[in-house]
Design an enzyme around this catalytic site. Structure first.
Site, PDB file in Angstrom:
ATOM      1  NE  ARG A   1       6.100  -0.198  10.278  1.00  8.58           N
ATOM      2  CZ  ARG A   1       4.942  -0.255   9.625  1.00  8.58           C
ATOM      3  NH1 ARG A   1       4.842   0.274   8.418  1.00  8.58           N
ATOM      4  NH2 ARG A   1       3.911  -0.833  10.164  1.00  8.58           N
TER       5      ARG A   1
ATOM      6  NE  ARG B   1       7.232  -2.474   6.310  1.00  8.88           N
ATOM      7  CZ  ARG B   1       5.907  -2.397   6.398  1.00  8.88           C
ATOM      8  NH1 ARG B   1       5.202  -1.941   5.381  1.00  8.88           N
ATOM      9  NH2 ARG B   1       5.299  -2.788   7.485  1.00  8.88           N
TER      10      ARG B   1
ATOM     11  CE  LYS C   1      -2.022  -1.056   3.912  1.00  7.34           C
ATOM     12  NZ  LYS C   1      -1.336  -2.323   4.234  1.00  7.34           N
TER      13      LYS C   1
ATOM     14  NE  ARG D   1       1.858  -4.604  11.429  1.00  8.11           N
ATOM     15  CZ  ARG D   1       2.896  -4.329  10.652  1.00  8.11           C
ATOM     16  NH1 ARG D   1       4.082  -4.795  10.969  1.00  8.11           N
ATOM     17  NH2 ARG D   1       2.737  -3.601   9.584  1.00  8.11           N
TER      18      ARG D   1
ATOM     19  NE  ARG E   1      -4.396  -1.100   9.499  1.00  8.11           N
ATOM     20  CZ  ARG E   1      -3.334  -0.579   8.888  1.00  8.11           C
ATOM     21  NH1 ARG E   1      -3.326   0.683   8.535  1.00  8.11           N
ATOM     22  NH2 ARG E   1      -2.290  -1.337   8.634  1.00  8.11           N
TER      23      ARG E   1
HETATM   24  P1  ADP Z   1       2.177  -1.777   3.240  1.00 10.90           P
HETATM   25  O1  ADP Z   1       2.169  -0.273   3.206  1.00 10.90           O
HETATM   26  O2  ADP Z   1       0.966  -2.374   2.602  1.00 10.90           O
HETATM   27  O3  ADP Z   1       2.422  -2.304   4.612  1.00 10.90           O
HETATM   28  P2  ADP Z   1       4.738  -1.588   1.852  1.00 10.90           P
HETATM   29  O4  ADP Z   1       4.443  -0.721   0.683  1.00 10.90           O
HETATM   30  O5  ADP Z   1       5.485  -1.004   2.977  1.00 10.90           O
HETATM   31  O6  ADP Z   1       3.387  -2.304   2.364  1.00 10.90           O
HETATM   32  O7  ADP Z   1       5.515  -2.889   1.305  1.00 10.90           O
HETATM   33  C1  ADP Z   1       5.972  -3.909   2.191  1.00 10.90           C
HETATM   34  C2  ADP Z   1       7.351  -4.393   1.748  1.00 10.90           C
HETATM   35  O8  ADP Z   1       7.226  -5.121   0.508  1.00 10.90           O
HETATM   36  C3  ADP Z   1       8.347  -3.281   1.454  1.00 10.90           C
HETATM   37  O9  ADP Z   1       9.616  -3.702   1.851  1.00 10.90           O
HETATM   38  C4  ADP Z   1       8.248  -3.062  -0.057  1.00 10.90           C
HETATM   39  O10 ADP Z   1       9.467  -2.551  -0.604  1.00 10.90           O
HETATM   40  C5  ADP Z   1       7.962  -4.480  -0.548  1.00 10.90           C
HETATM   41  N1  ADP Z   1       7.077  -4.520  -1.745  1.00 10.90           N
HETATM   42  C6  ADP Z   1       6.059  -3.677  -2.046  1.00 10.90           C
HETATM   43  N2  ADP Z   1       5.448  -4.047  -3.202  1.00 10.90           N
HETATM   44  C7  ADP Z   1       6.081  -5.165  -3.633  1.00 10.90           C
HETATM   45  C8  ADP Z   1       5.917  -6.021  -4.776  1.00 10.90           C
HETATM   46  N3  ADP Z   1       4.969  -5.821  -5.709  1.00 10.90           N
HETATM   47  N4  ADP Z   1       6.754  -7.079  -4.885  1.00 10.90           N
HETATM   48  C9  ADP Z   1       7.707  -7.304  -3.950  1.00 10.90           C
HETATM   49  N5  ADP Z   1       7.921  -6.532  -2.865  1.00 10.90           N
HETATM   50  C10 ADP Z   1       7.118  -5.466  -2.693  1.00 10.90           C
HETATM   51  P1  ADP Z   2       1.044  -1.591   7.452  1.00  9.78           P
HETATM   52  O1  ADP Z   2       0.629  -0.872   6.218  1.00  9.78           O
HETATM   53  O2  ADP Z   2       2.357  -2.256   7.309  1.00  9.78           O
HETATM   54  O3  ADP Z   2       0.002  -2.505   8.000  1.00  9.78           O
HETATM   55  P2  ADP Z   2       0.733   0.972   8.794  1.00  9.78           P
HETATM   56  O4  ADP Z   2       1.919   1.836   8.743  1.00  9.78           O
HETATM   57  O5  ADP Z   2      -0.409   1.275   7.929  1.00  9.78           O
HETATM   58  O6  ADP Z   2       1.243  -0.527   8.608  1.00  9.78           O
HETATM   59  O7  ADP Z   2       0.180   0.889  10.289  1.00  9.78           O
HETATM   60  C1  ADP Z   2       1.029   0.577  11.368  1.00  9.78           C
HETATM   61  C2  ADP Z   2       0.181   0.431  12.637  1.00  9.78           C
HETATM   62  O8  ADP Z   2      -0.470   1.673  12.940  1.00  9.78           O
HETATM   63  C3  ADP Z   2      -0.956  -0.585  12.522  1.00  9.78           C
HETATM   64  O9  ADP Z   2      -0.519  -1.908  12.808  1.00  9.78           O
HETATM   65  C4  ADP Z   2      -1.927  -0.050  13.568  1.00  9.78           C
HETATM   66  O10 ADP Z   2      -1.523  -0.397  14.885  1.00  9.78           O
HETATM   67  C5  ADP Z   2      -1.785   1.460  13.431  1.00  9.78           C
HETATM   68  N1  ADP Z   2      -2.754   1.992  12.454  1.00  9.78           N
HETATM   69  C6  ADP Z   2      -2.492   2.489  11.225  1.00  9.78           C
HETATM   70  N2  ADP Z   2      -3.625   2.879  10.603  1.00  9.78           N
HETATM   71  C7  ADP Z   2      -4.644   2.602  11.469  1.00  9.78           C
HETATM   72  C8  ADP Z   2      -6.062   2.750  11.415  1.00  9.78           C
HETATM   73  N3  ADP Z   2      -6.685   3.244  10.329  1.00  9.78           N
HETATM   74  N4  ADP Z   2      -6.789   2.354  12.505  1.00  9.78           N
HETATM   75  C9  ADP Z   2      -6.184   1.876  13.590  1.00  9.78           C
HETATM   76  N5  ADP Z   2      -4.863   1.701  13.709  1.00  9.78           N
HETATM   77  C10 ADP Z   2      -4.087   2.056  12.670  1.00  9.78           C
END
Ligand code: ADP
Ligand code: ADP
Ligand code: ZN
Length: 212
Positions: free
Chosen positions: A157, A125, A11, A168, A86
């Site tokens: 992180r 990541r 995302k 999660r 979420r």
């Molecule tokens: P989210 O915001 O949904 O948690 P991230 O954008 O941070 O996910 O991506 C999670 C990890 O996967 C990061 O290390 C990112 O560089 C990697 N990643 C994102 N998209 C892809 C993809 N299409 N293929 C492989 N790795 C990816």
């Molecule tokens: P990822 O995309 O890898 O799941 P985020 O950076 O979006 O992680 O979120 C990290 C943490 O922040 C989540 O695991 C949650 O604890 C909190 N968080 C983020 N967005 C929300 C939301 N919309 N509602 C509740 N908690 C949230």
């Protein structure tokens, strides 16, 4: 536009690219919480307790920060929500919030990645405080440990360790995945395969936007 999907789906990666291409802001509730944790605000102290356990920050707190953020002038021509809503109550409140301004959600991109792939992704990541995300193997920066955009030092992180990622994922399946049906009922969902290369997913999303 809303980006939906499990933790690690991509995302944040897609949101950063789409934000540059479409010239609309990337709003990540996770980034807002992390910035508050870093600067030691009261919100940060509260949010950290939940984030470290892989749980969601309570809805009233989260909705409050989104409402604040959307008041900024840069949101006038649209925005990319990454990680919000979420929960169903968050989605309902968000609809009401937009409705007040004669706006509505236009597209919900559901990025699909199986649980097994996620654990592996998270361990590689690397994050930058500017909002960009990297992966040591899949998406490395040009210079090891440094952000291509701003030169900042990349960090791991706290909540990307395996035990927290498993929590999660549970939280995602219980509280967030019902949102797919919520938005499908409104015919807003574009399902994309998050296992494809990053640029292919971006293209799929941009094509869907052009059609709208
Ligand atoms: P989210 O915001 O949904 O948690 P991230 O954008 O941070 O996910 O991506 C999670 C990890 O996967 C990061 O290390 C990112 O560089 C990697 N990643 C994102 N998209 C892809 C993809 N299409 N293929 C492989 N790795 C990816
Ligand atoms: P990822 O995309 O890898 O799941 P985020 O950076 O979006 O992680 O979120 C990290 C943490 O922040 C989540 O695991 C949650 O604890 C909190 N968080 C983020 N967005 C929300 C939301 N919309 N509602 C509740 N908690 C949230
Ligand atoms: Zn950066």
């Amino acid at each position: 536009m809303i980006l939906l999907g499990p933790p690690g789906a991509g995302k944040g990666t897609q949101a950063a690219i789409l934000s540059q291409t479409l010239k609309i802001p990337h709003i990540s509730t996770g980034d807002i919480f992390r910035a508050n944790i870093k600067s030691g605000t009261e919100l940060g102290v509260i949010a950290k307790r939940y984030i470290d356990e892989g749980k969601l920050v309570p809805d009233d707190i989260t909705i409050g920060i989104v409402e604040d953020r959307l008041k900024s002038d840069d949101c006038i021509n649209g925005f990319i929500m990454d990680g919000f809503p979420r929960t169903i109550p968050q989605a309902e409140m968000f609809d009401q919030m937009l409705d007040k301004h004669q706006k509505a959600v236009e597209l919900v991109v559901n990025i699909q990645v199986p649980d097994e792939a996620i654990i592996k992704r998270m361990s590689g990541r690397r994050m930058c405080a500017c909002g960009r995300t990297y992966h040591v193997e899949n998406n490395p920066p040009q210079k090891e440990g440094l952000c291509d955009t701003c030169g900042g030092t990349l960090y791991i992180r706290d909540d990307d360790r395996e035990e927290t990622v498993i929590e999660r994922l549970k939280t995602y399946h219980q509280q967030t995945s019902p949102l797919v049906a919520y938005y499908e009922a409104k015919k807003l969902v574009l399902n994309v395969d998050g296992m494809k290369p990053i640029d292919e997913t971006t293209k799929e999303i941009l094509t869907a936007i052009e059609k709208k």
